[in-house]
Design a protein around this motif. Structure first.
Motif, PDB file in Angstrom:
ATOM      1  N   ALA A   4      -3.900  -9.411 -72.313  1.00 46.51           N
ATOM      2  CA  ALA A   4      -3.120 -10.756 -72.566  1.00 46.51           C
ATOM      3  C   ALA A   4      -2.008 -10.909 -71.989  1.00 46.51           C
ATOM      4  CB  ALA A   4      -2.925 -10.999 -74.115  1.00 46.51           C
ATOM      5  N   THR A   5      -1.072 -10.053 -71.683  1.00 44.01           N
ATOM      6  CA  THR A   5       0.116  -9.911 -70.886  1.00 44.01           C
ATOM      7  C   THR A   5      -0.150 -10.107 -69.379  1.00 44.01           C
ATOM      8  OG1 THR A   5       1.527  -8.994 -72.811  1.00 44.01           O
ATOM      9  CG2 THR A   5       2.317  -8.910 -70.623  1.00 44.01           C
ATOM     10  N   MET A   6      -1.134  -9.276 -69.305  1.00 45.94           N
ATOM     11  CA  MET A   6      -1.557  -9.473 -67.790  1.00 45.94           C
ATOM     12  C   MET A   6      -2.117 -10.661 -67.222  1.00 45.94           C
ATOM     13  SD  MET A   6      -3.410  -5.784 -67.193  1.00 45.94           S
ATOM     14  CE  MET A   6      -3.815  -5.941 -65.511  1.00 45.94           C
ATOM     15  N   GLU A   7      -2.545 -11.405 -68.273  1.00 48.73           N
ATOM     16  CA  GLU A   7      -3.102 -12.783 -67.926  1.00 48.73           C
ATOM     17  C   GLU A   7      -2.088 -13.768 -67.820  1.00 48.73           C
ATOM     18  OE1 GLU A   7      -5.856 -13.729 -70.995  1.00 48.73           O
ATOM     19  OE2 GLU A   7      -7.620 -12.472 -70.214  1.00 48.73           O
ATOM     20  N   CYS A   8      -0.915 -13.549 -68.606  1.00 52.70           N
ATOM     21  CA  CYS A   8       0.467 -14.295 -68.415  1.00 52.70           C
ATOM     22  C   CYS A   8       0.687 -14.412 -66.999  1.00 52.70           C
ATOM     23  CB  CYS A   8       1.489 -13.956 -69.562  1.00 52.70           C
ATOM     24  SG  CYS A   8       1.038 -14.317 -71.209  1.00 52.70           S
ATOM     25  N   PHE A   9       0.863 -12.891 -66.391  1.00 62.66           N
ATOM     26  CA  PHE A   9       1.271 -12.681 -65.356  1.00 62.66           C
ATOM     27  C   PHE A   9       0.430 -13.438 -64.054  1.00 62.66           C
ATOM     28  CE2 PHE A   9       3.243  -8.817 -67.273  1.00 62.66           C
ATOM     29  CZ  PHE A   9       4.544  -9.285 -67.302  1.00 62.66           C
ATOM     30  N   GLU A  10      -0.659 -13.356 -64.195  1.00 66.06           N
ATOM     31  CA  GLU A  10      -1.888 -14.008 -63.513  1.00 66.06           C
ATOM     32  C   GLU A  10      -1.473 -15.438 -63.362  1.00 66.06           C
ATOM     33  OE1 GLU A  10      -5.942 -12.979 -64.053  1.00 66.06           O
ATOM     34  OE2 GLU A  10      -5.191 -10.842 -64.924  1.00 66.06           O
ATOM     35  N   ASN A  11      -1.396 -16.200 -64.469  1.00 61.36           N
ATOM     36  CA  ASN A  11      -0.940 -17.705 -64.439  1.00 61.36           C
ATOM     37  C   ASN A  11       0.126 -17.999 -63.489  1.00 61.36           C
ATOM     38  OD1 ASN A  11      -3.251 -17.959 -66.328  1.00 61.36           O
ATOM     39  ND2 ASN A  11      -1.930 -17.572 -67.987  1.00 61.36           N
ATOM     40  N   LEU A  12       0.918 -16.988 -63.242  1.00 64.27           N
ATOM     41  CA  LEU A  12       1.985 -17.150 -62.301  1.00 64.27           C
ATOM     42  C   LEU A  12       1.664 -16.779 -60.944  1.00 64.27           C
ATOM     43  CD1 LEU A  12       4.878 -15.947 -64.461  1.00 64.27           C
ATOM     44  CD2 LEU A  12       4.701 -18.358 -63.947  1.00 64.27           C
ATOM     45  N   PHE A  13       1.361 -15.531 -60.529  1.00 56.72           N
ATOM     46  CA  PHE A  13       1.264 -15.162 -59.246  1.00 56.72           C
ATOM     47  C   PHE A  13       0.022 -15.722 -58.519  1.00 56.72           C
ATOM     48  CE2 PHE A  13      -0.920 -11.510 -60.986  1.00 56.72           C
ATOM     49  CZ  PHE A  13      -2.029 -11.451 -60.210  1.00 56.72           C
ATOM     50  N   THR A  14      -0.957 -16.260 -59.110  1.00 58.80           N
ATOM     51  CA  THR A  14      -2.254 -16.754 -58.675  1.00 58.80           C
ATOM     52  C   THR A  14      -1.630 -18.276 -58.035  1.00 58.80           C
ATOM     53  OG1 THR A  14      -2.967 -17.676 -60.749  1.00 58.80           O
ATOM     54  CG2 THR A  14      -3.929 -15.761 -59.915  1.00 58.80           C
TER      55      THR A  14
END
Length: 427
Positions: free
Chosen positions: A189-199
């Protein structure tokens, strides 16, 4: 699998009440003591056990003062206290002292994150990481992280929050998750938070890049590096579900050299993890990816700074070898009487993440921090007797004298040579 967990049992001593530091005590002069925190052992050599005990008491008194000053009315004093605690935790092993005051320090970090401004929030986020590194992987750091994780995620997702605070949180949330998260689903879930930014930094399908200012690009880069760090503890099934490999190369088009480098290293890491799971792993856009990596490894664009190009070419030569041949350029780290080899992209990403927080104290933590030694499979800390340590110090000192003498000799020789050249020129 997650990083191995460990329960640390330490004896707990009681300390007397200490008055808070005044504004003057939290000044630059006071903070300058932090730079010598790791040198108390040398004081003991000169004055024996009594001076060592006195130095330890003085050190703990300053630490208590910093903890008290984190709730001061003055933002400058709070900032100084946070920085003082950061330096102490980066350069010393303080498990017993910190575990006794864990909740107090956590409350201070929480308050500074919620009510502080950019620099104060940045310092508080870094201190949270160092607190988890000190406590290690177990119930204590899990409790710290459960308190701070919702605040981290709120700051990270809040587009109106201070950008420096968001950058710091993007890095701290990654490492705190690695150390203290107790549920692999929450890691995802935390990785998805990061994905929402760098994508958001992905180049568009037509090859054009979105317009992103340097500060936001740094936020996206930090998010990508934290995402890559958490890849190293994902299960095989989770890795199979990650579908970003086809899209990640779009980050190689970024105008920001740090983003290009972070993307390249993440691609190399993903290839390494994929091949560990499946030796026959194939990437469908192989040729196109290798062409891109090769172009970055030999970049001659005139509009890019020379230092950026040099740094980029060096990294992408290694990335290209990793993708084409599965190769990694090993590096040996020496600390005390031991050495450790960084022999994979997984280990490199993990080492770089810890190094970012403890800085020059990394070798000290590799020697004495049981948690970090667990992560790098170094076994329990080695016990080196004082005679051996003294011999090591003498040899270092002698080497320093030898180097100084050699440097002076070279300088003299060059000076004479310059004098002769000038004479010849004039003649």
């Amino acid at each position: 699998h997650l990083v191995p967990r460990r329960s640390l049992n330490a004896s707990r001593g009681q300390h007397g009440h200490v008055q808070p530091f005044s504004d003057e005590d939290a000044s630059i002069e006071t903070l300058s003591h932090c730079s010598s925190f790791s040198d108390t052992a040398s004081v003991a050599d000169e004055g024996g056990e009594a001076s060592e005990d006195a130095a330890q008491e003085d050190f703990q008194y300053k630490l208590k003062g910093f903890i008290d000053s984190t709730v001061d009315k003055s933002a400058k004093t709070r900032q100084g206290a946070l920085d003082g605690l950061k330096t102490a935790m980066a350069t010393r092993i303080l498990y017993e002292f910190i575990s006794e005051r864990r909740m107090t320090i956590t409350d201070s970090i929480e308050r500074c994150l919620k009510k502080g401004k950019g620099e104060e929030q940045r310092a508080a986020a870094s201190l949270a990481c160092l607190l988890c590194i000190q406590l290690g992987s177990g119930i204590e750091s899990e409790e710290v992280f459960k308190t701070l994780k919702p605040i981290f995620k709120n700051i990270l997702a809040d587009g109106s929050a201070n950008i420096q605070a968001r950058q710091a949180v993007a890095t701290s949330l990654g490492l705190c998750t690695l150390v203290a998260e107790d549920d692999i689903l929450d890691v995802h879930a935390t990785m998805e938070c990061f994905e929402n930014l760098f994508t958001r930094s992905y180049a568009r399908a037509d090859g054009t890049c979105p317009l992103i200012n340097p500060q936001t690009s740094q936020l996206h880069t930090n998010a990508l590096l934290s995402w890559a760090l958490l890849l190293t503890i994902c299960t095989a099934n989770q890795l199979k579900d990650i579908l970003h490999l086809p899209k990640l190369p779009r980050l190689l088009e970024s105008e920001d050299v740090n983003m290009r480098i972070a993307a390249g290293e993440t691609i190399a890491l993903l290839f390494e993890l994929a091949r560990d799971m499946d030796a026959e792993f194939e990437f469908h856009d192989w040729d196109e990816l290798c062409d891109k990596l090769n172009a970055l490894a030999t970049d001659c664009n005139k509009h890019r700074a020379k230092t950026d190009k040099r740094k980029q070419r060096s990294v992408f030569r290694d990335v290209l070898k990793a993708v084409e041949e599965g190769d990694f350029q090993s590096e040996t780290i020496r600390f005390g009487t031991e050495r450790m080899t960084i022999d994979s992209w997984v280990r490199k990403r993990t080492y770089d993440a810890f190094r970012e927080f403890v800085g020059s104290g990394m070798n000290y933590h590799l020697q004495g921090n049981e948690f970090i030694r667990d992560v790098f499979e170094l076994g329990p800390p080695m016990l080196v007797d004082s005679a051996t340590m003294k011999a090591m110090k003498i040899s270092r000192f002698e080497r320093h004298l030898h180097n100084s003498a050699a440097f002076k000799a070279r300088t003299k020789a060059r000076s004479k040579f310059r004098d002769k050249r000038v004479d010849v020129g004039e003649f």
